[in-house]
Every structure is written in C-alpha cells, then in structure tokens.
Design a protein around this motif. Structure first.
Motif, PDB file in Angstrom:
ATOM      1  N   TRP A   1       0.847  -1.201   0.000  1.00 35.75           N
ATOM      2  CA  TRP A   1       0.000   0.000   0.000  1.00 35.75           C
ATOM      3  C   TRP A   1       0.877   1.245   0.000  1.00 35.75           C
ATOM      4  N   ASN A   2       0.497   2.246  -0.793  1.00 32.52           N
ATOM      5  CA  ASN A   2       1.306   3.460  -0.915  1.00 32.52           C
ATOM      6  C   ASN A   2       1.509   4.189   0.403  1.00 32.52           C
ATOM      7  N   ASP A   3       0.524   4.131   1.303  1.00 31.43           N
ATOM      8  CA  ASP A   3       0.620   4.862   2.567  1.00 31.43           C
ATOM      9  C   ASP A   3       1.231   4.042   3.696  1.00 31.43           C
TER      10      ASP A   3
ATOM     11  N   ILE B   1      -9.028   6.563   3.686  1.00 32.59           N
ATOM     12  CA  ILE B   1      -9.351   6.036   2.356  1.00 32.59           C
ATOM     13  C   ILE B   1     -10.859   6.160   2.134  1.00 32.59           C
ATOM     14  N   ASP B   2     -11.234   6.185   0.890  1.00 36.17           N
ATOM     15  CA  ASP B   2     -12.650   6.195   0.526  1.00 36.17           C
ATOM     16  C   ASP B   2     -13.035   4.759   0.183  1.00 36.17           C
TER      17      ASP B   2
ATOM     18  N   ASP C   1      -6.711   2.728  -7.990  1.00 37.29           N
ATOM     19  CA  ASP C   1      -6.111   4.055  -8.137  1.00 37.29           C
ATOM     20  C   ASP C   1      -5.704   4.628  -6.787  1.00 37.29           C
ATOM     21  N   GLY C   2      -4.454   4.983  -6.692  1.00 30.66           N
ATOM     22  CA  GLY C   2      -3.952   5.631  -5.489  1.00 30.66           C
ATOM     23  C   GLY C   2      -3.526   4.680  -4.380  1.00 30.66           C
ATOM     24  N   ALA C   3      -3.927   3.413  -4.458  1.00 34.60           N
ATOM     25  CA  ALA C   3      -3.592   2.477  -3.390  1.00 34.60           C
ATOM     26  C   ALA C   3      -2.177   1.913  -3.554  1.00 34.60           C
TER      27      ALA C   3
ATOM     28  N   ASP D   1       1.430   1.680  -6.493  1.00 28.27           N
ATOM     29  CA  ASP D   1       2.101   2.237  -7.660  1.00 28.27           C
ATOM     30  C   ASP D   1       1.807   1.337  -8.860  1.00 28.27           C
TER      31      ASP D   1
END
Length: 506
Positions: free
Chosen positions: A435-437, A473-474, A499-501, A503
């Motif tokens: 996960w990106n975060d 997160i949404d 998307d966004g989760a 790379d």
C-alpha cells in the motif's frame, strides 16, 4: 505439466462460455487455493475411549472444521509405524492401528468430500523405518535385491534423522516405481494433496554435490506423474529453511513450499516487534521472488507447526498483549496469498514447547511431544489422554468456552477464515502489492483478483504500533475492523479501484 493443464482448463471453460458467477465458480480457476488445518491425529479427538486420537475422531468432528471455515485437512503421518510421531513408516499401505483401519480412512475422505474439505496426507518418502520389510531385506547383504533401495556408505545405512529412520535411494528407478504406486493408491482413495516430508534431504547422502537440483528434479517427476491422473492435486514440500531464497528452485518441482521464511517474519515482526516497519516489504520481496520463478505460484504460509514451539510460547505472544498479538498474527496469515496452513490448537492459543529429554511421570522421556499436545475440546468424551498434562495449558480456555466468547481467539480465526473464503481477492490468486501509505508501524498491502467481468481490490492494514490511527481512504466497504485502528488491530477494506492504493506503474 502443471501450467499446461491449468491453461488448458481455462481455455476449455472460456470456449464453453463458462464464466464465474459465484465463489464456487472461481474455485474452478484456482483449485489449489484453500485454507488447510494441520492435524496430529493422536492428539485431536478420541472416538473409542482409549485415550488416543483416531481417524473416526477426525470424521466425527468434521462439522467443527467446516464451521471454522477450513477447506483442507493435512493429516500428519497415519501409516503403520514404530513411534508416537509416525515418521518412521513400516507399511505405506496400512493404517496405524492406534488410529483405526483403512476403512476408517476411506470413510473420513468420503465424509470430508461431502463438506468440500480436501484431505492431504503426510507422505514420508525420504526414509522408512529400519524395520520396514524393504530394509530388513536390504540389510541381509550386498547381493539382496532390495540393497539398492537404500543409501549405504561403507556398509552402513545413511540416515538424515535419528531414531531408526533410514534414507531411501530415490535415484533408484525401482524405488521411484514403488513411490508412484503409493501415490496411485491414495489418489484412488480420494486424497487431494500430498505433503512431502523432508524434501531438502531427498539426496542428502554423503558425497552428493548437487542435492537441491536432484531434489527438485525428483519432485518434478513425481508431480508430473500425479498430475496426469489428478491435475488439481496439491503437492507441497517441506523445506525447513528460513531463507526464502532456498525455496526458489523447489518451486520448479512442487506446487508449493511450506514457508518457514514467512513464519519467521510473522513471529518476529508481530510478536517480537523486530523491524515491524519492514513487515510488508519483507513479504513483498518474497512473493516477488516466487513470482519470478512461477507467475502462477501458490504460497503455503503458516505461523507454527509440529516442529516448532507453539506461537503462544514465542516471545511477544504471551503476557498481557499476547492475545491481541496472536489475533494480529492470524490476521496477517489469513490475508496472504496462497493456501495458509493452521496448526491444530493455534486457533485456541494452545501452548507447547520442546523438552530436551525430560522424564514425565506416567509417560517417560519427552522431546517434541508437548508441541503436539492433546486438543482442548473441553469435553471429556473427545479429549485424548495419551500424553499427561505438563500444566502449560491449564490457563488456556478450551474450545467449548471460547465458542461462547465473541472476543476469543477462536472466534477471531473463524471470522477471518470465513471472510477469506467468501472474498475472492483474499482467497484466490497471488497478487500482493505494498500500500502506498505504508509507513512505520502502519503496514498495509493490497490483494486483487480479476477474472472475466469480475474485479475486486482489497486493502489490508495492520497497526503494529501502540497509538490509534485513522485510515484515510474512501472505502467501498469495510470488511473487517473499522477505519480507526487501535494498537495491534487490523482493518480490511474493499476498494472502489486500485487508483492511489499502489504504484500501478510497476
């Protein structure tokens, strides 16, 4: 052979217009993805009152396993043997009389199949007992026809393990044919999986310069043979090594490897807190390496098994935070790719550690026995009594009580197993991306599954720290936990998309 059969299955299903509509449809495309439950039959459940667990005891408690959510059972050795543990085989075609009869085994396989539970057996082919008929013949002299069934060095039989176990010569074509006959025998009984014991020792004889290559080639030959008869059969090898790099070659031979490297990561990062910030990156590195060998690899992660001390005995998993850390270890295991393996009793937090030759009154000298202690049913009629209590489980709640406690470790396992089984992104495939975060004690990864017109992305986040955190997160849906995670809690979220989760450019 494995990949050709798998691709052919997909092509035939697509050409026939068959597309997955429900969870059982996805299983057709992922026949080796299951949740396995390892059972030491002697300790599991007694059906006849002699104090020893037996096959009928397993059969009578299949509803427990079905309710828990497991879809596969790994039976530790069930063949005729000299020992309590069963790894010194006397007869591959006979059942340990303590456990029952071949008819009892056949009944177990049939009853398990009714519940869509597969039976995997422990196949011990690295060695036999030194009282096996083959070895008794081989020991008569160098001209005996069975002499070359075993590895002899200066007149003495080679043994990878002590205790009356002598190594088979797996380079002998006659021995290979014997083993193929054993595979056939159990495939005909309805067995769906084989755990190959001591796979790294197959050619571990004196002077052998390339044992890994020969081990892999041997497994590939055996695997190709059984796949001709049963394409969906699952062959998993025991390679007792903590460095994942050691597993890579073995993935060329077996379908999967019981993963000690992942077990160590879970034990250290969750229990010990060692380099907790590296949980997901460590796992990602392993899965990427396996994917480089076989893009369709099936992992076999676990936390502990019969050769290790119980998780409840390990550093960090005892004391005031022990329960929540055992829950988080289960949350990691049951959200990883592949077919996770659960050691019987770990869902209760049972304890058990190795002794080094201690004399136990009423039993005798013990070593590994208490790693394989009787299951805690909390019901006298089911409990096995072959091993006197050492007191280590006196404070552990039995299953009967844990079922009534919604916060118990048992109910945590049950919830996670059943969530996995009904969530394609968790149950199937081997997709795993960090996960990106992910940062520090907040460790997350994305599991994703796509087949035809179906797509699902799931984010798993573990809070390994002591402070509460809110996941920003949404989410399409919270599948487990909440968006606010306290210390050692896990959240599982279905995403709207990727998307966004992660790379996605990688």
């Amino acid at each position: 052979m494995k990949k050709i059969s798998y691709l052919l299955l997909i092509v035939l299903l697509v050409l026939s217009g068959c597309k997955p509509k429900a969870q059982e449809d996805f299983k057709k495309y992922n026949p080796q993805n299951d949740v396995y439950y390892e059972i030491f039959v002697r300790s599991f459940a007694d059906s006849d009152g002699d104090g020893i667990g037996d096959l009928n005891g397993v059969t009578e408690n299949l509803d427990y396993l079905d309710d828990l959510g497991v879809s596969g059972i790994w039976l530790m050795p069930i063949n005729k043997t000299n020992s309590y543990h069963g790894y010194d085989i006397l007869d591959y075609y006979d059942i340990n009389p303590d456990y029952g009869t071949m008819n009892d085994f056949e009944t177990l396989v049939k009853e398990a199949d009714k519940r869509d539970i597969k039976i995997m057996i422990d196949l011990v082919i690295n060695h036999t007992s030194d009282r096996h008929p083959w070895y008794l013949e081989a020991s008569k002299g160098v001209t005996n026809p069975y002499r070359d069934y075993y590895v002899f060095n200066n007149g003495a039989a080679y043994s990878s393990f002590v205790g009356g176990m002598v190594d088979l010569n797996l380079g002998n074509d006659k021995v290979k044919e014997e083993i193929k006959d054993i595979f056939d025998f159990y495939l005909d009984k309805g067995v769906k999986g084989f755990r190959l014991d001591a796979a790294k020792h197959f050619f571990d004889n004196p002077g052998e310069l390339t044992p890994t290559i020969k081990n892999t080639a041997f497994m590939l030959e055996m695997n190709s043979y059984i796949k001709e008869k049963a394409p969906d059969t699952f062959m998993v090898a025991e390679v007792f090594e903590y460095a994942y790099q050691f597993n890579l070659d073995y993935y060329l031979g077996a379908d999967s490897i019981l993963d000690f490297s992942i077990a160590q990561i879970i034990q250290n990062r969750i229990g010990g807190g060692t380099s907790a910030y590296m949980l997901t990156s460590s796992l990602d590195k392993i899965f990427d390496a396996y994917r480089g060998i076989d893009p369709e690899f099936v992992a076999s992660p676990f936390i502990t098994n019969h050769d290790l001390d119980r998780i409840a005995n390990m550093p960090g998993f005892s004391g005031p935070n022990g329960l929540i850390k055992m829950k988080q270890a289960a949350s990691v295991l049951l959200t990883l790719p592949g077919s996770p393996f659960i050691y019987y009793g770990d869902e209760l937090g049972m304890k058990g550690a190795r002794y080094e030759g201690t004399n136990i009154p009423g039993y005798g000298v013990v070593y590994d026995e208490y790693r394989r202690s009787p299951f805690l049913w909390g019901e006298a009629a089911k409990n096995t009594t072959w091993l006197p209590s050492d007191g280590s489980n006196d404070e552990v709640e039995a299953l009967k009580d844990q079922k009534e406690d919604e916060n118990s470790l048992y109910n945590h396992y049950k919830t996670l197993i059943n969530l996995r089984q009904k969530t394609p992104a968790l149950a199937f495939g081997n997709y795993f991306e960090v996960w990106n975060d992910t940062s520090g004690f907040i460790q997350g990864y994305v599991r994703y599954y796509e087949k035809d017109n179906y797509k699902q992305a799931v984010l798993v986040v573990h809070n390994l720290g002591v402070n509460d955190t809110t996941i920003d997160i949404d989410a399409k849906k919270v599948l487990f936990g909440s968006l606010t995670l306290r210390a050692n809690e896990t959240g599982i979220y279905e995403l709207k998309d990727l998307d966004g989760a992660i790379d996605v450019s990688r």
